[in-house]
Design an enzyme around this catalytic site. Structure first.
Site, short mmCIF file in Angstrom:
data_model
loop_
_atom_site.label_atom_id
_atom_site.label_comp_id
_atom_site.label_asym_id
_atom_site.label_seq_id
_atom_site.Cartn_x
_atom_site.Cartn_y
_atom_site.Cartn_z
N CYS A 1 0.81 -1.22 0.00
CA CYS A 1 0.00 0.00 0.00
C CYS A 1 0.83 1.26 0.00
O CYS A 1 0.29 2.36 -0.05
CB CYS A 1 -0.94 -0.02 1.19
SG CYS A 1 -1.78 -1.61 1.31
N HIS B 1 -2.32 8.07 5.72
CA HIS B 1 -2.59 6.78 5.09
C HIS B 1 -4.00 6.36 5.51
O HIS B 1 -4.81 5.99 4.67
CB HIS B 1 -1.55 5.74 5.52
CG HIS B 1 -1.68 4.44 4.81
ND1 HIS B 1 -1.57 4.34 3.44
CD2 HIS B 1 -1.92 3.18 5.25
CE1 HIS B 1 -1.75 3.07 3.08
NE2 HIS B 1 -1.96 2.35 4.16
N HIS C 1 -9.65 2.08 -0.33
CA HIS C 1 -8.20 1.84 -0.34
C HIS C 1 -7.82 1.25 -1.68
O HIS C 1 -8.08 0.08 -1.96
CB HIS C 1 -7.85 0.89 0.80
CG HIS C 1 -6.37 0.78 1.04
ND1 HIS C 1 -5.44 1.19 0.11
CD2 HIS C 1 -5.66 0.32 2.10
CE1 HIS C 1 -4.23 0.98 0.59
NE2 HIS C 1 -4.34 0.45 1.80
#
Length: 430
Positions: free
Chosen positions: A174, A316, A353
Site C-alpha cells: 500500500c 494513510h 483503499h
C-alpha cells in the site's frame, strides 16, 4: 538531508482515474464536496464475501475506446486502461504532445515508475488459470504475458509515450504509489532523467480483494450503505473498503519545466522511505510506530522543512485499528500535540483503499489541495475514534478553505511494515 546543490523537482501534470471521478476536474469536484465513490459490487456478493462494496471507477472502457486503437485495447486489461488513461491526462495536462505510433523518435530523457500492489491478478484468475487447467493454454493468445506481468503497466506506457529512460514497476504493497513518486524524485535529482511519469494503478477485481476479505480486514458492517462504508478515524470504523484506479504525476527537473514554459503546480520537496523491520509492534500487516515516525522525520529533513511549517497532512488512514496509532505517530514526528496538529484528512474516506494506486491517487489530491488552497473533508468520522478525539479539531468534516496552504505531507504505509512519506510544497516562482 539532500545535498545543497540538489536539483529541484517539480510537478507539471496530473492524471486520475478514481471511483468518485475519472479525470482531474471530476475528481477535484468530488473531493471538494466529500463525494464517495463506494458502491455495491455484485461480483463480491456472488462470491459470498463478507464485504460487498468497493470503489470501482466508472465508464473506463468507453474512455479507453475513445483514446486507444483497437489492437492496443485487446492487449490492455483493467490496470493497463487505468494507468494509460491517467498518464495520457497527465501528459496533456503538462502541455506535452502524445507521440505518433509510427514515429521513430525516442524520448531518452523521460521515463516511468508506475507501481502496482497486486499486478495482473484479474487476468491470471479470469483467463490464465481456467484455460490452462482446461488444457486450452493455446487459447490464451499472444498478449497474456504482457497483461499478467507486474511491469505490464509501465511497459504499456513506455510504448504509448516513446519513453527512453528508466521504465519500471515498483511494488511495496500500500505504499507503492507514493514510493514511485519518491523514486522518480531521486532519479531526476541525481541527473539521470529530466522527466519521470510516476504513480500507480490497481485493477478492480474480486479476485484481488478476496484475500483481504478472508483476513477480515474489510468493512463488513456497511454493505447496505456503501457511501458510509469507508470510515477512517471513526469510532465505528470496521476495516477498509477496497478500491481501484490510477493516479499519475509528471515530475520534471525545474530546468526542463522552466525551459519549456510549463505550468508548475508544486515542488516535490523531499521523501522518506524505510521499513520498521517487523519489530516493536510492527509486523507483516502492522507498522512499527517508530518506523513511521522516523519516515516522516526523514522526509521533512530531506525537504529542509521544519515540523511547524507543515500546513496539512494527507494520512494513510485506512479505517482499521492502525488509525489511532498513525495519528499518534504524526503527533510524535511533528512534535505537535492535541490542538496543534495541522488539518489531517483521509482521501480513502471517499475512494476506499486503492492498494498499490493509493499513494498516487492521494498525491493527486494533495497537489489539487495545494493548487486550490483547500483541505478536502474526511467523511464518515462524525463519531471520531476515542483515541483520536484529543485531535478532533484537526479533522475537517467539511471543505476547509486554506488560501495560505503551502506545505502538505503525504504518507503511505504498507504490508511488510514499509513506509513512504512525501513533502509537497506549493510552487511560487523564485
Amino acid at each position: 538531508g539532500g545535498a545543497p546543490m540538489t536539483r529541484k523537482v517539480v510537478v507539471t501534470g496530473l492524471g486520475i482515474v478514481a471511483p468518485n471521478g475519472c479525470g482531474v476536474p471530476a475528481f477535484e469536484e468530488a473531493i471538494r464536496k466529500g463525494e464517495s465513490g463506494i458502491r455495491h459490487v455484485e461480483a463480491m456478493a456472488e462470491a459470498k464475501f463478507g464485504c460487498t462494496v468497493g470503489g470501482v471507477p466508472q465508464g473506463v472502457d468507453e474512455l479507453a475506446e475513445a483514446q486507444f486503437a483497437e489492437d492496443e485495447l485487446l492487449a490492455m486489461n483493467m490496470s493497463h486502461r487505468y494507468a494509460s488513461l491517467a498518464t495520457l491526462e497527465a501528459w496533456g495536462d503538462a502541455g506535452l504532445t502524445r507521440p505518433e505510433r509510427d514515429s521513430d523518435v525516442v524520448d531518452w530523457d523521460s521515463g516511468a515508475i508506475l507501481g502496482t500492489g497486486i499486478g495482473g491478478m484479474d487476468t491470471t484468475a479470469a483467463k490464465v488459470v481456467p484455460l490452462t487447467d482446461a488444457g486450452k493454454a493455446k487459447r490464451l493468445g499472444s498478449t497474456s504475458v504482457e497483461q499478467v506481468m507486474a511491469s505490464g503497466i509501465s511497459a504499456r506506457i513506455s510504448g504509448q509515450f516513446a519513453l527512453g529512460n528508466q521504465v519500471t514497476t515498483n511494488s511495496s504493497a500500500c505504499s507503492t504509489g507514493a514510493e514511485a513518486i519518491a523514486m522518480g524524485l531521486e532519479r531526476i535529482r541525481a541527473g539521470r532523467a529530466e522527466r519521470m511519469i510516476c504513480g500507480g494503478a490497481e485493477a478492480a477485481s474480486h479476485y484481488i480483494w478476496a484475500g483481504f476479505d478472508a483476513m477480515r480486514v474489510l468493512n463488513r458492517g456497511s454493505n447496505d450503505e456503501p457511501e458510509k462504508a469507508s470510515r477512517p478515524m471513526s469510532a465505528s470504523a470496521g476495516g477498509f473498503v477496497p478500491g481501484a484506479g490510477a493516479g499519475v504525476l509528471i515530475l520534471e527537473s525545474e530546468e526542463l519545466a522552466r525551459e519549456r514554459g510549463a505550468r508548475i503546480y508544486a515542488e516535490v520537496k523531499g521523501q522518506g522511505l524505510n521499513c520498521g523491520g517487523h519489530r516493536t509492534g510492527g509486523s507483516m500487516t502492522a507498522p512499527n510506530p517508530d518506523g513511521v515516525r522516523r519516515c516522516i522525520q526523514m522526509a521533512l529533513s530531506d525537504a529542509g522543512i521544519s515540523p511547524d511549517e507543515v500546513d496539512a497532512i494527507n494520512g494513510h488512514l485506512t479505517a482499521t485499528g492502525a488509525d489511532p496509532r498513525e495519528i499518534a505517530s504524526w503527533a510524535a514526528a511533528l512534535g505537535r500535540g492535541p490542538g496543534e496538529l495541522p488539518p489531517i484528512t483521509s482521501t480513502k474516506s471517499m475512494v476506499g483503499h486503492t492498494l498499490g494506486a493509493a499513494g498516487a491517487v492521494e498525491s493527486v489530491a494533495c497537489i489539487l489541495m495545494l493548487q486550490g488552497g483547500f483541505v478536502h473533508p474526511s467523511i464518515n468520522c462524525e463519531d471520531v475514534h476515542p483515541e483520536i478525539e484529543p485531535y478532533a479539531s484537526s479533522i475537517p468534516h467539511g471543505l476547509r478553505e486554506m488560501q495560505d496552504l503551502k506545505v502538505i505531507v503525504k504518507a503511505g504505509f504498507g504490508f511488510g511494515d514499509v513506509n513512504t512519506c512525501l513533502v509537497f510544497k506549493k510552487w511560487e516562482d523564485g
